[in-house]
Design a protein around this motif. Sequence first.
Motif, PDB file in Angstrom:
ATOM      1  N   PRO A   7       0.627  -1.066  -0.221  1.00 50.07           N
ATOM      2  CA  PRO A   7       0.817  -0.019  -0.254  1.00 50.07           C
ATOM      3  C   PRO A   7       0.583   1.148   0.066  1.00 50.07           C
ATOM      4  O   PRO A   7       1.950   1.030   0.588  1.00 50.07           O
ATOM      5  CB  PRO A   7      -0.548  -0.356   1.196  1.00 50.07           C
ATOM      6  N   PRO A   8       0.074   2.037  -0.679  1.00 50.73           N
ATOM      7  CA  PRO A   8       1.021   3.797  -0.502  1.00 50.73           C
ATOM      8  C   PRO A   8       1.714   4.023   0.861  1.00 50.73           C
ATOM      9  O   PRO A   8       1.450   3.572   2.126  1.00 50.73           O
ATOM     10  CB  PRO A   8      -0.298   5.202  -0.862  1.00 50.73           C
ATOM     11  N   ASN A   9       2.803   4.570   1.384  1.00 57.99           N
ATOM     12  CA  ASN A   9       2.873   4.850   2.381  1.00 57.99           C
ATOM     13  C   ASN A   9       3.783   3.950   3.320  1.00 57.99           C
ATOM     14  O   ASN A   9       3.522   3.656   4.494  1.00 57.99           O
ATOM     15  CB  ASN A   9       2.524   5.947   3.022  1.00 57.99           C
ATOM     16  N   ALA A  10       3.728   2.608   2.777  1.00 57.01           N
ATOM     17  CA  ALA A  10       4.004   1.756   2.999  1.00 57.01           C
ATOM     18  C   ALA A  10       5.603   0.976   3.859  1.00 57.01           C
ATOM     19  O   ALA A  10       5.815   0.873   4.962  1.00 57.01           O
ATOM     20  CB  ALA A  10       4.008   0.158   2.588  1.00 57.01           C
ATOM     21  N   GLY A  11       6.585   1.740   3.307  1.00 58.45           N
ATOM     22  CA  GLY A  11       8.051   2.047   3.637  1.00 58.45           C
ATOM     23  C   GLY A  11       8.523   0.973   3.191  1.00 58.45           C
ATOM     24  O   GLY A  11       8.195   0.304   2.291  1.00 58.45           O
ATOM     25  N   PRO A  12      10.106   0.186   3.171  1.00 57.65           N
ATOM     26  CA  PRO A  12      10.365  -1.115   2.832  1.00 57.65           C
ATOM     27  C   PRO A  12       9.726  -1.652   3.020  1.00 57.65           C
ATOM     28  O   PRO A  12       9.577  -1.913   4.724  1.00 57.65           O
ATOM     29  CB  PRO A  12      11.640  -0.208   3.105  1.00 57.65           C
ATOM     30  N   ALA A  13      10.473  -2.661   2.496  1.00 55.75           N
ATOM     31  CA  ALA A  13       9.854  -3.714   2.536  1.00 55.75           C
ATOM     32  C   ALA A  13      10.757  -5.422   3.247  1.00 55.75           C
ATOM     33  O   ALA A  13      10.654  -6.978   3.151  1.00 55.75           O
ATOM     34  CB  ALA A  13       9.050  -5.184   1.450  1.00 55.75           C
ATOM     35  N   TYR A  14      11.397  -4.912   3.735  1.00 54.05           N
ATOM     36  CA  TYR A  14      13.047  -5.841   4.556  1.00 54.05           C
ATOM     37  C   TYR A  14      13.064  -4.737   5.743  1.00 54.05           C
ATOM     38  O   TYR A  14      12.486  -3.300   6.116  1.00 54.05           O
ATOM     39  CB  TYR A  14      13.978  -5.582   3.206  1.00 54.05           C
ATOM     40  N   TYR A  15      14.078  -5.314   6.433  1.00 57.59           N
ATOM     41  CA  TYR A  15      14.091  -4.790   7.359  1.00 57.59           C
ATOM     42  C   TYR A  15      15.534  -4.652   8.120  1.00 57.59           C
ATOM     43  O   TYR A  15      16.287  -5.205   6.636  1.00 57.59           O
ATOM     44  CB  TYR A  15      14.038  -6.806   8.885  1.00 57.59           C
ATOM     45  N   GLY A  16      16.133  -3.232   8.395  1.00 57.57           N
ATOM     46  CA  GLY A  16      17.301  -2.562   8.483  1.00 57.57           C
ATOM     47  C   GLY A  16      17.731  -3.441   9.098  1.00 57.57           C
ATOM     48  O   GLY A  16      17.917  -4.051  10.303  1.00 57.57           O
ATOM     49  N   ALA A  17      19.554  -2.892   9.473  1.00 60.54           N
ATOM     50  CA  ALA A  17      20.309  -3.529  10.921  1.00 60.54           C
ATOM     51  C   ALA A  17      19.449  -2.895  11.484  1.00 60.54           C
ATOM     52  O   ALA A  17      18.921  -2.209  12.147  1.00 60.54           O
ATOM     53  CB  ALA A  17      22.207  -2.853  10.275  1.00 60.54           C
ATOM     54  N   PRO A  18      19.681  -4.082  12.802  1.00 58.53           N
ATOM     55  CA  PRO A  18      19.726  -3.785  14.433  1.00 58.53           C
ATOM     56  C   PRO A  18      20.577  -2.475  14.241  1.00 58.53           C
ATOM     57  O   PRO A  18      21.190  -2.255  14.435  1.00 58.53           O
ATOM     58  CB  PRO A  18      20.071  -4.878  15.070  1.00 58.53           C
ATOM     59  N   THR A  19      19.715  -1.464  15.272  1.00 57.41           N
ATOM     60  CA  THR A  19      20.417  -0.454  16.072  1.00 57.41           C
ATOM     61  C   THR A  19      21.033  -0.706  17.211  1.00 57.41           C
ATOM     62  O   THR A  19      21.256  -1.433  17.443  1.00 57.41           O
ATOM     63  CB  THR A  19      18.751   0.160  16.485  1.00 57.41           C
TER      64      THR A  19
END
Length: 76
Positions: A7-19
């Motif tokens: 959907p629009p404005n859903a953001g990336p479909a992957y998980y980023g590196a842990p903070t």
Amino acid sequence: MARRSAPPNAGPAYYGAPTQRRQLNDPNETAVSRFLREEVWAPDKLPGNINILTGVAVFLGGIFAMRNWGDMIVTI
């Protein structure tokens, strides 16, 4: 055929590196205690450290068993 997408404005479909959590540096902490905290007891490194400990324990247990009961294995 309709295109299936997020959907629009859903953001990336992957998980980023842990903070990374920043820990406060204690000026009275020794180099040994800092090493133990960052390398030995760190939650992200603990599974690997347990694997190393298990391997060393099996190796030393084999040496102990051969030195004590090795004559039962060898038949002359």
